[in-house]
Design a protein around this motif. Structure first.
Motif, short mmCIF file in Angstrom:
data_model
loop_
_atom_site.label_atom_id
_atom_site.label_comp_id
_atom_site.label_asym_id
_atom_site.label_seq_id
_atom_site.Cartn_x
_atom_site.Cartn_y
_atom_site.Cartn_z
N THR B 322 77.25 123.78 -32.53
CA THR B 322 76.64 122.05 -32.86
C THR B 322 75.84 122.41 -33.06
O THR B 322 74.97 122.70 -34.63
N ALA B 323 74.90 123.03 -32.20
CA ALA B 323 74.18 123.68 -32.12
C ALA B 323 73.26 124.88 -33.53
O ALA B 323 72.70 124.58 -33.90
N GLN B 324 74.14 125.67 -33.13
CA GLN B 324 74.09 126.69 -34.53
C GLN B 324 74.43 125.92 -36.07
O GLN B 324 73.74 126.67 -36.53
N ALA B 325 74.87 125.24 -36.11
CA ALA B 325 75.65 124.97 -36.99
C ALA B 325 74.28 123.73 -37.58
O ALA B 325 73.75 124.09 -38.63
N ARG B 326 73.36 123.23 -37.23
CA ARG B 326 72.41 122.45 -37.05
C ARG B 326 71.15 123.10 -37.87
O ARG B 326 71.11 122.98 -38.18
N GLN B 327 71.19 124.48 -37.11
CA GLN B 327 70.55 125.30 -37.37
C GLN B 327 70.47 125.88 -39.32
O GLN B 327 68.81 126.06 -39.62
N ARG B 328 71.73 125.97 -39.12
CA ARG B 328 71.68 126.74 -40.64
C ARG B 328 71.55 125.57 -41.49
O ARG B 328 70.94 125.94 -42.42
N TYR B 329 72.22 124.64 -41.40
CA TYR B 329 71.53 123.25 -42.20
C TYR B 329 70.12 122.94 -42.09
O TYR B 329 70.01 122.81 -43.70
N GLN B 635 76.16 121.06 -43.76
CA GLN B 635 75.90 119.64 -43.39
C GLN B 635 77.42 119.25 -42.82
O GLN B 635 77.23 118.73 -42.05
N ALA B 636 78.38 119.70 -44.12
CA ALA B 636 79.76 119.37 -43.01
C ALA B 636 80.44 120.30 -42.13
O ALA B 636 80.95 119.19 -41.71
N ALA B 637 79.66 121.42 -41.84
CA ALA B 637 80.20 122.63 -40.92
C ALA B 637 79.45 121.55 -39.39
O ALA B 637 79.69 121.42 -38.98
N TYR B 638 78.14 121.34 -39.91
CA TYR B 638 77.41 121.08 -38.77
C TYR B 638 78.46 119.42 -38.26
O TYR B 638 77.98 118.49 -36.92
N ASN B 639 78.29 118.20 -39.44
CA ASN B 639 78.69 117.20 -38.68
C ASN B 639 80.68 117.30 -38.14
O ASN B 639 80.30 116.57 -37.04
N ALA B 640 81.31 117.68 -38.80
CA ALA B 640 82.38 118.42 -38.06
C ALA B 640 82.69 119.06 -36.68
O ALA B 640 82.53 118.52 -35.49
N ALA B 641 81.49 119.69 -36.80
CA ALA B 641 80.82 120.54 -35.21
C ALA B 641 80.44 119.42 -34.25
O ALA B 641 81.00 119.22 -33.09
N GLN B 642 79.55 118.45 -34.50
CA GLN B 642 78.99 117.15 -34.14
C GLN B 642 80.40 116.40 -33.68
O GLN B 642 80.61 116.21 -32.28
N ASN B 643 81.52 116.37 -34.54
CA ASN B 643 82.20 114.94 -34.19
C ASN B 643 83.34 116.03 -32.89
O ASN B 643 83.51 115.16 -32.65
N LEU B 644 83.40 117.53 -33.66
CA LEU B 644 84.34 118.17 -32.25
C LEU B 644 83.89 117.15 -31.33
O LEU B 644 84.38 117.28 -29.91
N GLN B 645 82.43 117.65 -30.49
CA GLN B 645 81.48 117.41 -29.43
C GLN B 645 81.92 116.35 -29.33
O GLN B 645 82.53 116.13 -27.70
N ASP B 646 81.57 115.25 -30.33
CA ASP B 646 81.83 114.05 -29.28
C ASP B 646 82.52 113.35 -29.15
O ASP B 646 83.43 112.97 -27.57
N LYS B 647 84.27 113.90 -29.77
CA LYS B 647 85.72 113.77 -29.20
C LYS B 647 85.64 114.35 -27.89
O LYS B 647 86.21 113.34 -26.91
N ALA B 648 84.85 115.45 -27.79
CA ALA B 648 85.72 115.90 -26.63
C ALA B 648 85.21 115.15 -25.30
O ALA B 648 85.40 114.84 -24.29
#
Lengths: 384, 930
Positions: B322-329, B635-648
């Motif tokens: 998620t952190a990586q995705a955020r940076q790219r975003y 942004q979409a990639a980041y959001n997806a990563a974030q969601n997965l993390q929240d779900k876990a």
């Protein structure tokens, strides 16, 4: 021992062909014959009269009819009358015999309603063995029990049954109410008195149909034998002796059937007239004739036929029953009596032509022509 | 037969004797007015010919005169050359007397002789009838065809048979037919042919007999049924009432009841044992369940812990991603912002170039407006100058007209003066020139007009005074002066010296006007926005033009100022990079008012710049779009990563909660009952269950041979029911037997069989009767038909002569018509062009036909040499004159063969008939012949 054997009185019988008067006379004579039987018994010195079934014609006769023969028998207190049921008056629970039993029978009249030996004459050690029909038709031989029925030694065993013997004279075997041909022999009967056949018939020395005492059907035979009108006077000299049989005429009326009477001429008509009148020349009023008439008659002969046969002879005999009629044989010559021309002659010619064409219409035209001759004749008679 | 004399007395109106005079062969005509007694005459003739004198019938009494009396009539006639006489008196002292030549008859003999002669037969009450009634035609009777009775028909028939070759036997046929019908109508009705009399009775009786037979048979069937049912019921009753069977039934029932009680006890015991077993089994089951439950929980707790650990590990990995995705975003967002700035700058540059182009265009437009205004102003000035010139020239149309008028008036006044003046013609010698003076001045040569006294001085000669002798000279002179003065005054007001001058000025003015018009047209043309050509409008348009120009100038200045300010501000705002900025700079910095050539250059440059700026802007836009796309992806990639993390994280928390719950439950269970205690209790219950089961099995084994209770109970119930049924059934059967017996007794007393036999006999006899009747009827009907047909055919044959007899007369009256007669001797139709029914013909025609038919009858009688006359009373009253004429011809012709008497009240119409005139003459008394 002496007794009278009779059967098939058929009291209450009606005859379709007869008019009311004739019917009344015939029926009255069927009752009257009982009196003659009683008188015959007295005359012959017989103490018993055996009636082998069918006293009544119908299962449910009217009260009057029911009592008429009984009362006739009551009049002969010195005679014992033995009755058994026949196919016409079978002993059913509510049948004639039950009715009579309820109302009571004279002492001299015995109705045998159960099979089995019954002593009827102590003096002669005579036992009656009646066969009793409980229904109109049975398929078993009701006389079979007689073979085993026990009576004292040297008893006179007299069988009494109503039915048809099986295998006699090539007759078509009856399916109903059979009686073995040799029942008398097998059962050691001195005599087997049978009823059902209306004409006298002797099966063997001991087995006899007496026939009806008053004829009730037209037969072609001579004399009056085949149609009945007789009773049998039987004398038994012992259990094993051959019975002495004497036929005795009891009937009043003579019934005669004339088949195939063909009329073609005046002679034929006169012959027919003479033939019928000769049946009982001294008493033509007791003659019943049934003639099957055919043939062709001329106009004059037709008139003769009308007057001689249809009017006079009809009046002479008790009953003249005609089937068929001679046809009018008219030719053009006959038409001349209408004159050589004119409307009547034309009409007659027309009718003659029609009648010669044949068929139902021809028949009708022939009758119309016959009437035209008749009218013409009447008018001529009036004018003349 | 010819009537020769007729005398009557005591007949209705003829109380006194009268005689019919003039009778003779042929046509006899009695013309007399109404009420003269013609009909009485006819009545008398009818009476004497057809009524017995002994008759006392009403018609005879009606013949009496009003005062009463005995009708008396005597008639003389000739017959076959004999003189005959007939005389009758009616009512009182009645007698009949007939003399036929030498023969003489009295009373009934006379009547008989008369009837034989005339062919009459007794019809009724002393009145005879026959064909004669058709020949003596009373008033009004002639309208109808003669209604013949049987005698009349027979009479006619005999007339006709006379002519036929052989006898027709018509009468015989009628007689036979009537017998046939008499006999037939005993069996069937005359009209409808329905059965009647004995036949009908037999048919009805047959129906009744059949019905009766049917009824009896029904009753027999009912009786049979009763007998069968009775037998059945008796047998059933015997069976039901059997005492042995009843005792056996009851004993069986008792045994069954005892068995049932025993079974019930055993049943209760077994049920108790089963209940105990069930209880123990239940307890044991619940213990086992508890143990199993605890085991399950422990296992589940362990599993949950494992799961939680795994999930924790996974969560860490997810957080890193998620952190990586955020940076790219974040990076992509920065890039996108830069691209957008560049796009903005490019758009600014493009805008600046566009504005520059606008300013330039505005400036060009301003120049064009200025030129237009300039041209308009010049035209305006020229117009004003021309107008000024025009204003200076006073001689206008009116003025010149007035001048011209004054000149004409002056000329007229001068001419008038001259016309009255004295002519002086001077011819001087060339050497005399100068020597002759007129009014002090050298005298001109030639002719002169002298309007005033003139003095001629001839040098050397003297002075001559010439005074014109002009009438009204002074007035003329004065008028001429006035005219001159007026001209002068007009010229003066116009500022001209002379009329010529005035004309010149006027010409100048017209030219000036032309110039003004031209100048004005030029002015109008110079104004592009002039709405119309009025001066005010034109000047207003000029003013508007000026105003517009000043507005444009102001606008341009504002635009210029704003553009410059923008340029400066953008220059100040920062350093826009790249080519866009460069273009902007170039645009702004290009000098403005540097002359035409430069302006053109700038425009070309500007277009190039504009092109460049547009391309640049498009490129920058594309770059910006790409950057935005990239940003969205990141942004979409980041959001997806974030969601997965929240779900876990959530799942992990769930697992931990479950694990805690299981732990708590286990703790509670253990606290309630320890595992060991539970195990001990389980062992105890197992043992108890085994014991209970053994008990139940033992009970069951003991009952295996026994019948089931329910079966026994059902059997008992069935038995009880059967017993009860038997009781009711017995009662019912007894009732039924009684009822049926009653019915049977009643029926058997009737002797149904006998009655059936009797009814059958009756029915069959009746049937035979009916058949006999039907045969008889059919034969008679056929005979009737055949005879009728034959008679008709015959009649038609002998009608032919009648038709032949009638035809000539008919052809005279109805040319071309043919007749048709029916067997009753009536005319049933007339065929002219088409067949016509008699009843449909007109009254006149019908009457003519009726008269012709009667004429035909008379002809027949005559032909047969029977006596015949025809008397017509007031006939043919409806005939038109033409038909009447034809009828007269026919009558006259017939009268040549037999006598005809015509009685009429129409003397004029019948005058043309001719014939013997008859008259009624009173006589003292009837001439009696004895």
């Amino acid at each position: 021992m002496k007794f009278i054997h009779t059967s098939d009185w058929q009291i209450g019988r009606t005859f379709r062909f007869a008019d009311d008067d004739t019917l009344g006379a015939l029926q009255a004579e069927r009752l009257e014959v009982i009196r003659r039987l009683g008188l015959l018994a007295r005359q012959e010195g017989a103490a018993h009269v055996l009636v082998a079934g069918d006293v009544y014609e119908h299962e449910t006769p009217a009260e009057r009819t029911l009592h008429q023969p009984i009362e006739r028998m009551r009049d002969f207190a010195d005679i014992q009358w033995h009755l058994i049921p026949g196919n016409h008056d079978a002993d059913q629970p509510e049948g004639v015999w039950a009715r009579l039993a309820r109302s009571g029978l004279p002492e001299n009249v015995t109705v045998h309603r159960e099979p089995g030996p019954i002593l009827i004459d102590t003096a002669h050690n005579a036992w009656a063995l009646p066969a009793v029909l409980k229904r109109r038709h049975v398929l078993t031989d009701l006389t079979a029990y007689m073979d085993e029925a026990e009576t004292p030694p040297d008893a006179l065993r007299i069988g009494l049954a109503h039915g048809s013997v099986v295998g006699f004279g090539g007759e078509v075997e009856s399916e109903h109410n059979p009686v073995a041909l040799d029942r008398a022999r097998r059962a050691g009967l001195a005599y087997l008195a049978l009823g059902d056949w209306h004409g006298f018939c002797q099966i063997d020395a001991r087995t006899i149909y007496s026939g009806t005492p008053e004829t009730d059907r037209f037969t072609t035979g001579g004399g009056g034998g085949g149609g009945g009108g007789e009773a049998v006077v039987v004398t038994l000299h012992g259990p094993r002796a051959e019975p002495e049989i004497k036929r005795h005429r009891t009937g009043r009326y003579t019934w005669k059937k004339l088949d195939d009477v063909v009329l073609t001429s005046e002679q034929d008509i006169l012959a027919l007239d003479a033939r019928i009148r000769s049946i009982a020349p001294d008493n033509p009023g007791a003659v019943l004739v049934w003639a099957a008439v055919s043939g062709l008659l001329s106009v004059d002969d037709m008139a003769l036929y009308e007057s001689n046969i249809l009017k006079r002879l009809s009046g002479a005999v008790a009953c003249l029953r005609l089937t068929g009629a001679p046809q009018l044989s008219a030719g053009l010559d006959d038409l001349d009596r209408f004159g050589s021309g004119g409307a009547v002659r034309a009409a007659a010619e027309h009718l003659l032509a029609q009648s010669e064409a044949g068929g139902a219409e021809g028949q009708l035209a022939s009758e119309a022509l016959q009437r035209l001759f008749l009218f013409w004749q009447e008018m001529g008679a009036q004018a003349g | 037969m010819i009537l020769t004399d007729l005398q009557i007395e005591g007949f209705r109106r003829f109380a006194s004797p009268v005689r019919l005079d003039g009778l003779g062969p042929g046509l006899n005509v009695l013309s007399a007015p109404n009420e003269a007694g013609k009909s009485t005459l006819l009545a008398a003739l009818k009476a004497v010919l057809m009524v017995r004198s002994s008759s006392k019938a009403k018609p005879v009494k009606d013949l009496q005169p009003y005062g009463g009396g005995a009708p008396h009539v005597a008639v003389s006639f000739t017959w076959k050359g004999m003189d005959c006489h007939l005389e009758k008196q009616f009512i009182s002292k009645a007698f009949t007397r007939l003399m036929l030549g030498a023969e003489r008859f009295e009373g009934d003999q006379a009547e008989e002789a008369l009837r034989n002669l005339l062919g009459l037969e007794e019809a009724s009450k002393g009145e005879a009838a026959g064909l004669w009634s058709a020949l003596l035609v009373g008033q009004g009777e002639s309208f109808a065809q003669p209604d013949l009775n049987q005698t009349g028909q027979d009479s006619l028939r005999s007339c006709l048979e006379h002519g036929v070759d052989h006898a027709t036997g018509g009468a015989a046929a009628s007689a036979v037919l009537s017998r046939v019908r008499d006999r037939l109508h005993l069996l069937q009705t005359a009209k409808s042919g329905q059965p009647t009399g004995k036949y009908k009775q037999a048919l009805e009786q047959e129906v009744q007999a059949q019905a009766c037979l049917q009824d009896l048979q029904n009753r027999r069937a009912a009786l049979e049924e009763d007998l069968a049912a009775l037998d059945q019921a008796r047998r059933a009753l015997r069976e039901q009432e059997d005492p042995e069977r009843k005792a056996q039934d009851e004993a069986e029932l008792l045994a069954l009841r005892q068995l049932r009680d025993k079974l019930r006890v055993a049943d209760a015991e077994e049920q108790a044992a089963r209940a105990a077993l069930a209880t123990v089994t239940h307890t044991r089951n619940s213990i086992c369940d508890e143990q199993e439950r605890r085991q399950e929980r422990r296992e589940s707790q362990r599993k949950l812990e494992r799961d939680a650990a795994e999930m924790q590990h996974d969560l860490q990995a997810l957080t890193l991603r998620t952190a990586q995705a955020r940076q790219r975003y974040e990076e992509s967002r920065t890039q996108r912002e830069q691209a957008e700035q560049q796009q903005q700058a490019a758009r600014q540059a493009l805008l600046a170039v566009s504005r520059r182009a606008t300013v330039l265009q505005q400036r060009a437009a301003l120049d064009r407006s200025k030129q237009t205004l300039h041209r308009a102003e010049a035209a305006c000035m020229r117009l004003e100058q021309a107008r000024a010139v025009l204003a200076a020239l006073q001689v206008d149309e009116g003025l010149i007209r007035r001048v011209r008028k004054a000149v004409r008036e002056q000329d007229a006044a001068q001419a008038a003066l001259n016309a009255r003046a004295t002519r002086l013609t001077v011819t001087l010698q060339p050497e005399a020139a100068g020597r002759v003076l007129l009014d002090g001045a050298a005298c001109p040569q030639g002719e002169m007009v002298l309007t005033q006294a003139a003095d001629v001085q001839v040098e050397g000669i003297g002075q001559f005074r010439i005074t014109p002798a002009v009438k009204d000279h002074d007035e003329a002179l004065a008028a001429a002066d006035t005219a001159r003065q007026q001209l002068q005054s007009v010229l003066h007001s116009a500022g001209c010296q002379s009329a010529e001058h005035a004309e010149t000025l006027f010409e100048e003015r017209r030219q000036a006007e032309t110039r003004v018009a031209e100048a004005r047209a030029a002015f109008v043309a110079s104004l592009p926005s002039a709405r119309d050509e009025r001066d005010a409008t034109l000047f207003e348009a000029l003013a508007t033009l000026r105003q517009d120009l000043s507005d444009q100038v102001a606008a341009l200045e504002r635009e210029q100022a704003a553009f410059e300010q923008d340029c400066q501000s953008s220059a100040l705002a920062g350093a826009p990079e790249g080519r866009a900025a460069q273009i902007a700079t170039e645009t702004v910095c290009s000098p403005e008012a540097e002359g035409g050539v430069q302006t053109d250059q700038t425009e070309a440059t500007l277009q190039a710049l504009q092109q460049k700026a547009r391309q640049e802007e498009e490129r920058a836009a594309r770059v910006a779009d790409e950057a935005r796309q990239r940003e969205r992806t990141e942004q979409a990639a980041y959001n997806a990563a974030q969601n997965l993390q929240d779900k876990a994280e959530a799942e992990l928390r769930q697992k931990q909660t479950e694990r805690d719950q299981v732990g708590r439950e286990l703790a509670v269970s253990a606290a309630r009952e320890s595992d060991d205690a539970l195990a001990a209790r389980a062992a105890e219950t197992a043992q108890a269950q085994a014991q209970a089961e053994a008990h139940v099995q033992a009970l069951k084994a003991g009952r295996e041979t026994e019948q089931p209770l329910s079966v026994v109970e059902t059997r008992i119930m069935r038995r009880e029911q059967a017993l009860e049924n038997a009781r009711t059934s017995i009662a019912r059967l007894r009732e039924e037997i009684k009822e049926r017996e009653t019915r049977v007794r009643v029926a058997e007393g009737d002797g149904l069989d006998e009655k059936i036999a009797e009814a059958g006999r009756t029915a069959s006899r009746l049937k035979l009767d009916c058949e006999g009747y039907e045969r008889e009827r059919a034969a008679l009907a056929l005979l009737d038909q055949t005879l009728s047909d034959a008679e008709k055919t015959q009649t038609e044959r002998y009608l032919a002569p009648l038709v032949r007899t009638l035809q000539p007369a008919f052809s005279t009256v109805f040319p071309g018509a043919s007749l048709e007669m029916d067997t009753g001797f009536g005319l049933c139709g007339l065929t002219r062009r088409t067949a016509e029914e008699f009843g449909r013909l007109s009254d006149g025609t019908r009457e003519q036909i009726a008269v012709l038919v009667r004429l035909g009858f008379a002809e027949l009688l005559h032909a047969r040499q029977s006596p015949a006359i025809l008397v017509l009373d007031d006939a043919l009253s409806f005939s038109d004159s033409q038909r009447l004429e034809l009828m007269f011809d026919v009558l006259a012709d017939a009268a040549t063969r037999f006598q005809i008497l015509v009685l009429t009240c129409r003397a004029e119409a019948f005058a043309r008939l001719g014939g013997r005139p008859l008259s009624l003459r009173p006589i003292p008394q009837i001439t009696e012949r004895r």
